[in-house]
Design an enzyme around this catalytic site. Structure first.
Site, short mmCIF file in Angstrom:
data_model
loop_
_atom_site.label_atom_id
_atom_site.label_comp_id
_atom_site.label_asym_id
_atom_site.label_seq_id
_atom_site.Cartn_x
_atom_site.Cartn_y
_atom_site.Cartn_z
N LEU A 1 0.79 -1.24 0.00
CA LEU A 1 0.00 0.00 0.00
C LEU A 1 0.82 1.30 0.00
O LEU A 1 0.38 2.29 -0.58
CB LEU A 1 -1.02 0.00 1.15
N GLY B 1 3.10 2.10 -1.83
CA GLY B 1 3.37 2.48 -3.22
C GLY B 1 2.10 2.60 -4.05
O GLY B 1 2.15 2.89 -5.24
N HIS B 2 0.95 2.34 -3.44
CA HIS B 2 -0.31 2.33 -4.21
C HIS B 2 -1.44 2.87 -3.36
O HIS B 2 -2.27 2.10 -2.88
CB HIS B 2 -0.60 0.89 -4.67
N PHE B 3 -1.56 4.17 -3.07
CA PHE B 3 -0.61 5.17 -3.53
C PHE B 3 -0.14 5.96 -2.32
O PHE B 3 -0.84 5.96 -1.31
CB PHE B 3 -1.30 6.13 -4.52
N ILE C 1 -5.05 2.46 -1.71
CA ILE C 1 -6.13 1.74 -2.41
C ILE C 1 -5.59 0.36 -2.75
O ILE C 1 -4.49 0.24 -3.28
CB ILE C 1 -6.53 2.46 -3.72
#
Lengths: 150, 144
Positions: free
Chosen positions: A47, A49-51, A56
Protein backbone atom coordinates in the site's frame (compact mmCIF):
# COMPACT_ATOMS: atom_id res chain seq x y z
CA UNK A 1 -9.35 -22.77 9.16
CA UNK A 2 -6.39 -21.06 10.78
CA UNK A 3 -3.79 -19.13 8.94
CA UNK A 4 -1.05 -21.70 9.42
CA UNK A 5 -3.19 -24.35 7.76
CA UNK A 6 -3.91 -21.97 4.88
CA UNK A 7 -0.22 -21.33 4.42
CA UNK A 8 0.41 -25.07 4.35
CA UNK A 9 -2.19 -25.43 1.62
CA UNK A 10 -0.57 -22.72 -0.44
CA UNK A 11 2.77 -24.39 0.07
CA UNK A 12 1.30 -27.62 -1.24
CA UNK A 13 -0.14 -25.72 -4.17
CA UNK A 14 3.22 -24.02 -4.68
CA UNK A 15 1.30 -21.04 -5.89
CA UNK A 16 3.59 -18.50 -7.52
CA UNK A 17 2.61 -15.50 -5.47
CA UNK A 18 4.40 -14.10 -2.43
CA UNK A 19 1.42 -12.68 -0.59
CA UNK A 20 -1.34 -14.69 1.02
CA UNK A 21 -4.53 -12.82 0.23
CA UNK A 22 -6.94 -14.94 2.21
CA UNK A 23 -7.39 -14.84 5.99
CA UNK A 24 -10.16 -17.38 6.42
CA UNK A 25 -12.36 -19.80 4.59
CA UNK A 26 -15.99 -19.09 5.41
CA UNK A 27 -17.60 -21.95 3.56
CA UNK A 28 -16.74 -24.47 0.92
CA UNK A 29 -18.73 -26.83 -1.23
CA UNK A 30 -16.05 -29.19 -2.60
CA UNK A 31 -15.62 -29.04 -6.36
CA UNK A 32 -18.25 -26.34 -6.69
CA UNK A 33 -17.83 -23.11 -4.79
CA UNK A 34 -15.96 -21.42 -1.98
CA UNK A 35 -16.34 -18.27 0.12
CA UNK A 36 -13.25 -16.74 1.72
CA UNK A 37 -12.44 -13.51 3.48
CA UNK A 38 -9.59 -11.01 3.52
CA UNK A 39 -9.44 -8.06 5.91
CA UNK A 40 -7.59 -5.21 4.22
CA UNK A 41 -5.27 -3.32 6.57
CA UNK A 42 -3.21 -0.16 6.18
CA UNK A 43 -0.15 -2.32 6.93
CA UNK A 44 -0.28 -4.29 3.66
CA UNK A 45 3.29 -4.08 2.35
CA UNK A 46 2.21 -2.91 -1.11
CA UNK A 47 0.00 0.00 0.00
CA UNK A 48 2.80 2.57 0.56
CA UNK A 49 3.37 2.48 -3.22
CA UNK A 50 -0.31 2.33 -4.21
CA UNK A 51 -0.61 5.17 -3.53
CA UNK A 52 1.52 7.37 -1.25
CA UNK A 53 -0.93 9.04 1.13
CA UNK A 54 -3.89 7.43 -0.60
CA UNK A 55 -3.98 3.69 0.07
CA UNK A 56 -6.13 1.74 -2.41
CA UNK A 57 -5.94 -2.03 -2.73
CA UNK A 58 -4.51 -2.66 -6.22
CA UNK A 59 -7.18 -4.19 -8.43
CA UNK A 60 -4.81 -6.97 -9.46
CA UNK A 61 -4.49 -7.96 -5.78
CA UNK A 62 -8.27 -8.38 -5.65
CA UNK A 63 -7.96 -10.58 -8.74
CA UNK A 64 -5.19 -12.48 -6.94
CA UNK A 65 -7.54 -13.09 -3.98
CA UNK A 66 -10.09 -14.65 -6.36
CA UNK A 67 -7.35 -16.78 -7.93
CA UNK A 68 -6.13 -17.98 -4.53
CA UNK A 69 -9.69 -18.90 -3.54
CA UNK A 70 -9.98 -20.86 -6.79
CA UNK A 71 -6.72 -22.64 -5.93
CA UNK A 72 -8.22 -23.78 -2.62
CA UNK A 73 -11.14 -25.30 -4.53
CA UNK A 74 -8.70 -26.91 -6.93
CA UNK A 75 -6.67 -28.37 -4.07
CA UNK A 76 -9.68 -30.29 -2.83
CA UNK A 77 -10.00 -32.07 -6.16
CA UNK A 78 -6.57 -33.63 -5.74
CA UNK A 79 -5.78 -35.65 -2.67
CA UNK A 80 -2.20 -36.43 -3.71
CA UNK A 81 0.74 -34.60 -5.20
CA UNK A 82 1.57 -30.96 -5.41
CA UNK A 83 -0.79 -28.89 -7.52
CA UNK A 84 0.63 -26.04 -9.53
CA UNK A 85 -1.71 -23.76 -11.38
CA UNK A 86 -1.08 -20.71 -13.48
CA UNK A 87 -3.44 -18.15 -14.83
CA UNK A 88 -4.18 -19.11 -18.42
CA UNK A 89 -6.86 -16.59 -19.34
CA UNK A 90 -8.85 -13.68 -17.99
CA UNK A 91 -12.02 -13.71 -20.06
CA UNK A 92 -13.57 -10.81 -18.23
CA UNK A 93 -12.51 -8.69 -15.27
CA UNK A 94 -14.36 -5.66 -14.00
CA UNK A 95 -13.37 -3.38 -11.15
CA UNK A 96 -16.45 -1.63 -9.85
CA UNK A 97 -15.44 0.02 -6.60
CA UNK A 98 -12.07 0.75 -4.93
CA UNK A 99 -11.17 -1.38 -1.90
CA UNK A 100 -9.50 0.51 0.96
CA UNK A 101 -8.02 -0.28 4.40
CA UNK A 102 -10.72 -1.28 6.88
CA UNK A 103 -12.77 -3.13 4.25
CA UNK A 104 -13.42 -6.83 4.63
CA UNK A 105 -13.47 -8.42 1.23
CA UNK A 106 -15.44 -11.59 0.70
CA UNK A 107 -14.35 -13.67 -2.27
CA UNK A 108 -17.01 -15.91 -3.79
CA UNK A 109 -15.61 -18.27 -6.37
CA UNK A 110 -17.43 -20.90 -8.35
CA UNK A 111 -16.01 -23.65 -10.57
CA UNK A 112 -17.84 -23.34 -13.89
CA UNK A 113 -16.27 -26.07 -15.94
CA UNK A 114 -13.46 -28.58 -15.88
CA UNK A 115 -11.65 -29.73 -18.95
CA UNK A 116 -8.27 -31.06 -17.77
CA UNK A 117 -5.92 -29.31 -17.34
CA UNK A 118 -8.10 -26.22 -17.75
CA UNK A 119 -10.46 -25.06 -15.01
CA UNK A 120 -12.84 -22.21 -15.60
CA UNK A 121 -14.00 -20.09 -12.67
CA UNK A 122 -16.35 -17.23 -11.97
CA UNK A 123 -15.36 -14.96 -9.09
CA UNK A 124 -16.71 -12.03 -7.16
CA UNK A 125 -15.16 -9.76 -4.53
CA UNK A 126 -17.75 -8.23 -2.24
CA UNK A 127 -17.42 -5.45 0.31
CA UNK A 128 -20.48 -5.24 2.52
CA UNK A 129 -22.51 -7.13 -0.07
CA UNK A 130 -21.61 -4.71 -2.87
CA UNK A 131 -19.50 -6.10 -5.71
CA UNK A 132 -16.07 -4.44 -5.84
CA UNK A 133 -14.84 -6.72 -8.62
CA UNK A 134 -16.05 -9.56 -10.83
CA UNK A 135 -14.14 -11.91 -13.07
CA UNK A 136 -14.27 -14.97 -15.30
CA UNK A 137 -10.88 -16.64 -15.44
CA UNK A 138 -9.22 -19.92 -16.37
CA UNK A 139 -6.45 -21.71 -14.51
CA UNK A 140 -4.17 -24.32 -16.01
CA UNK A 141 -3.25 -26.99 -13.47
CA UNK A 142 -0.37 -29.41 -13.37
CA UNK A 143 0.43 -31.99 -10.74
CA UNK A 144 3.82 -32.85 -9.33
CA UNK A 145 4.13 -36.05 -7.37
CA UNK A 146 5.04 -35.84 -3.73
CA UNK A 147 8.73 -36.40 -3.08
CA UNK A 148 9.78 -34.97 -6.39
CA UNK A 149 10.98 -31.39 -6.32
CA UNK A 150 12.00 -29.39 -9.34
CA UNK B 1 11.37 8.18 -24.48
CA UNK B 2 10.74 8.62 -20.78
CA UNK B 3 13.11 7.65 -17.99
CA UNK B 4 11.81 6.45 -14.64
CA UNK B 5 11.91 9.86 -12.96
CA UNK B 6 9.67 11.26 -15.71
CA UNK B 7 7.34 8.27 -15.37
CA UNK B 8 7.06 9.13 -11.66
CA UNK B 9 5.87 12.60 -12.63
CA UNK B 10 2.97 11.07 -14.56
CA UNK B 11 2.10 8.01 -12.43
CA UNK B 12 1.38 8.12 -8.67
CA UNK B 13 2.71 4.56 -8.25
CA UNK B 14 5.84 4.07 -6.10
CA UNK B 15 7.83 1.21 -4.60
CA UNK B 16 6.80 -1.61 -4.27
CA UNK B 17 4.12 -1.09 -6.89
CA UNK B 18 5.76 0.89 -9.69
CA UNK B 19 5.92 -1.87 -12.28
CA UNK B 20 7.30 -0.12 -15.35
CA UNK B 21 10.95 0.98 -15.59
CA UNK B 22 11.23 2.97 -18.79
CA UNK B 23 9.07 4.03 -21.72
CA UNK B 24 10.97 3.64 -24.99
CA UNK B 25 8.33 4.87 -27.42
CA UNK B 26 5.39 7.12 -26.78
CA UNK B 27 2.68 8.80 -28.81
CA UNK B 28 0.71 10.61 -26.06
CA UNK B 29 -2.97 9.73 -26.00
CA UNK B 30 -2.44 6.91 -28.49
CA UNK B 31 0.22 4.34 -27.69
CA UNK B 32 3.43 3.53 -25.88
CA UNK B 33 5.99 0.79 -25.36
CA UNK B 34 7.35 0.30 -21.85
CA UNK B 35 10.07 -1.88 -20.35
CA UNK B 36 10.14 -3.84 -17.12
CA UNK B 37 13.28 -5.65 -16.01
CA UNK B 38 12.86 -8.68 -13.79
CA UNK B 39 15.77 -8.56 -11.46
CA UNK B 40 17.38 -10.11 -8.40
CA UNK B 41 15.50 -9.84 -5.16
CA UNK B 42 12.29 -8.14 -6.20
CA UNK B 43 9.54 -8.89 -3.68
CA UNK B 44 7.45 -11.08 -5.98
CA UNK B 45 10.36 -13.53 -6.42
CA UNK B 46 9.79 -15.29 -3.11
CA UNK B 47 10.23 -19.00 -3.57
CA UNK B 48 10.15 -18.95 -7.38
CA UNK B 49 11.59 -16.94 -10.23
CA UNK B 50 8.77 -15.86 -12.47
CA UNK B 51 6.63 -12.77 -12.74
CA UNK B 52 3.05 -13.43 -11.55
CA UNK B 53 0.45 -12.99 -14.34
CA UNK B 54 -1.63 -10.60 -12.25
CA UNK B 55 1.34 -8.25 -11.93
CA UNK B 56 1.95 -8.44 -15.68
CA UNK B 57 -1.58 -7.03 -16.10
CA UNK B 58 -0.67 -4.22 -13.70
CA UNK B 59 2.57 -3.42 -15.60
CA UNK B 60 0.62 -3.11 -18.85
CA UNK B 61 -2.06 -0.97 -17.18
CA UNK B 62 0.64 1.38 -15.87
CA UNK B 63 2.01 1.88 -19.41
CA UNK B 64 -1.59 2.72 -20.40
CA UNK B 65 -1.63 5.22 -17.54
CA UNK B 66 1.51 6.84 -18.99
CA UNK B 67 -0.14 7.08 -22.46
CA UNK B 68 -3.15 8.95 -21.02
CA UNK B 69 -1.24 10.89 -18.35
CA UNK B 70 1.36 12.20 -20.81
CA UNK B 71 -1.42 13.50 -23.09
CA UNK B 72 -3.17 15.28 -20.20
CA UNK B 73 0.12 16.89 -19.12
CA UNK B 74 0.82 18.01 -22.68
CA UNK B 75 -2.52 19.79 -22.78
CA UNK B 76 -2.32 21.25 -19.28
CA UNK B 77 0.84 20.74 -17.16
CA UNK B 78 -1.11 21.49 -13.99
CA UNK B 79 -4.03 19.19 -14.68
CA UNK B 80 -5.17 16.97 -11.82
CA UNK B 81 -6.13 13.60 -13.18
CA UNK B 82 -7.31 10.28 -11.89
CA UNK B 83 -6.62 7.02 -13.65
CA UNK B 84 -8.08 3.73 -12.51
CA UNK B 85 -7.80 0.14 -13.66
CA UNK B 86 -11.34 -0.58 -14.89
CA UNK B 87 -11.06 -4.09 -16.30
CA UNK B 88 -9.68 -6.74 -18.60
CA UNK B 89 -11.19 -8.74 -21.42
CA UNK B 90 -10.06 -11.73 -23.49
CA UNK B 91 -6.57 -11.74 -22.06
CA UNK B 92 -4.45 -14.89 -22.49
CA UNK B 93 -1.08 -15.80 -21.04
CA UNK B 94 1.27 -17.94 -23.13
CA UNK B 95 3.99 -18.14 -20.49
CA UNK B 96 5.30 -16.34 -17.43
CA UNK B 97 8.45 -14.23 -17.85
CA UNK B 98 11.34 -15.12 -15.52
CA UNK B 99 14.12 -13.43 -13.58
CA UNK B 100 16.72 -11.89 -15.87
CA UNK B 101 14.28 -11.22 -18.70
CA UNK B 102 13.17 -7.82 -19.92
CA UNK B 103 9.47 -7.48 -20.73
CA UNK B 104 8.33 -5.18 -23.49
CA UNK B 105 4.88 -3.78 -22.68
CA UNK B 106 2.92 -2.54 -25.67
CA UNK B 107 -0.26 -0.55 -25.14
CA UNK B 108 -2.39 1.10 -27.81
CA UNK B 109 -5.75 2.86 -27.47
CA UNK B 110 -8.41 1.05 -29.51
CA UNK B 111 -11.36 3.20 -28.59
CA UNK B 112 -12.65 5.51 -25.90
CA UNK B 113 -16.11 6.12 -24.61
CA UNK B 114 -16.61 8.93 -22.10
CA UNK B 115 -13.91 8.31 -19.46
CA UNK B 116 -13.27 4.66 -20.38
CA UNK B 117 -10.33 3.82 -22.65
CA UNK B 118 -10.00 0.40 -24.23
CA UNK B 119 -6.43 -0.65 -25.01
CA UNK B 120 -4.91 -3.44 -27.02
CA UNK B 121 -2.31 -4.84 -24.59
CA UNK B 122 0.60 -7.09 -25.52
CA UNK B 123 3.68 -8.30 -23.66
CA UNK B 124 6.86 -9.56 -25.36
CA UNK B 125 10.21 -10.99 -24.34
CA UNK B 126 12.51 -10.37 -27.30
CA UNK B 127 10.34 -11.23 -30.31
CA UNK B 128 8.26 -13.76 -28.43
CA UNK B 129 4.76 -12.70 -27.50
CA UNK B 130 4.06 -13.99 -24.01
CA UNK B 131 0.61 -12.51 -23.30
CA UNK B 132 -2.05 -10.32 -24.83
CA UNK B 133 -5.61 -9.10 -24.73
CA UNK B 134 -7.55 -5.96 -23.90
CA UNK B 135 -7.27 -3.68 -20.88
CA UNK B 136 -9.74 -1.00 -19.84
CA UNK B 137 -8.72 2.13 -17.96
CA UNK B 138 -10.88 4.86 -16.58
CA UNK B 139 -9.26 8.29 -16.85
CA UNK B 140 -10.77 11.58 -15.72
CA UNK B 141 -9.65 15.13 -15.17
CA UNK B 142 -10.62 16.38 -11.76
CA UNK B 143 -12.05 19.86 -11.47
CA UNK B 144 -10.08 21.99 -9.03
Amino acid sequence: MDRKKLEEIFHRLSHPFPALLIDRILETEPGKRIRTIKGVTANEFFLPGHFPGEPIMPGVMTLEGMIQSALLLLDELYSRGKVTAVLEKVGRLKFKKPVVPGDRVEFQVQLLSRNDPLYQFKGKALVEETAAAESDFTLKASIREVGFEL
Amino acid sequence: MMENREIQKVLPHRYPFLLVDRVIEIDPGKKAVGLKNLSGEEWFFQGHSFYPPSLLLESLAQVGGVVLGAKAREEDPNATVQGLFAGVSDFTFQRCPVRGEQIRLKMEVLQSLASIYKFSAEAFVGDEKIAGGQILLSFTRLAI
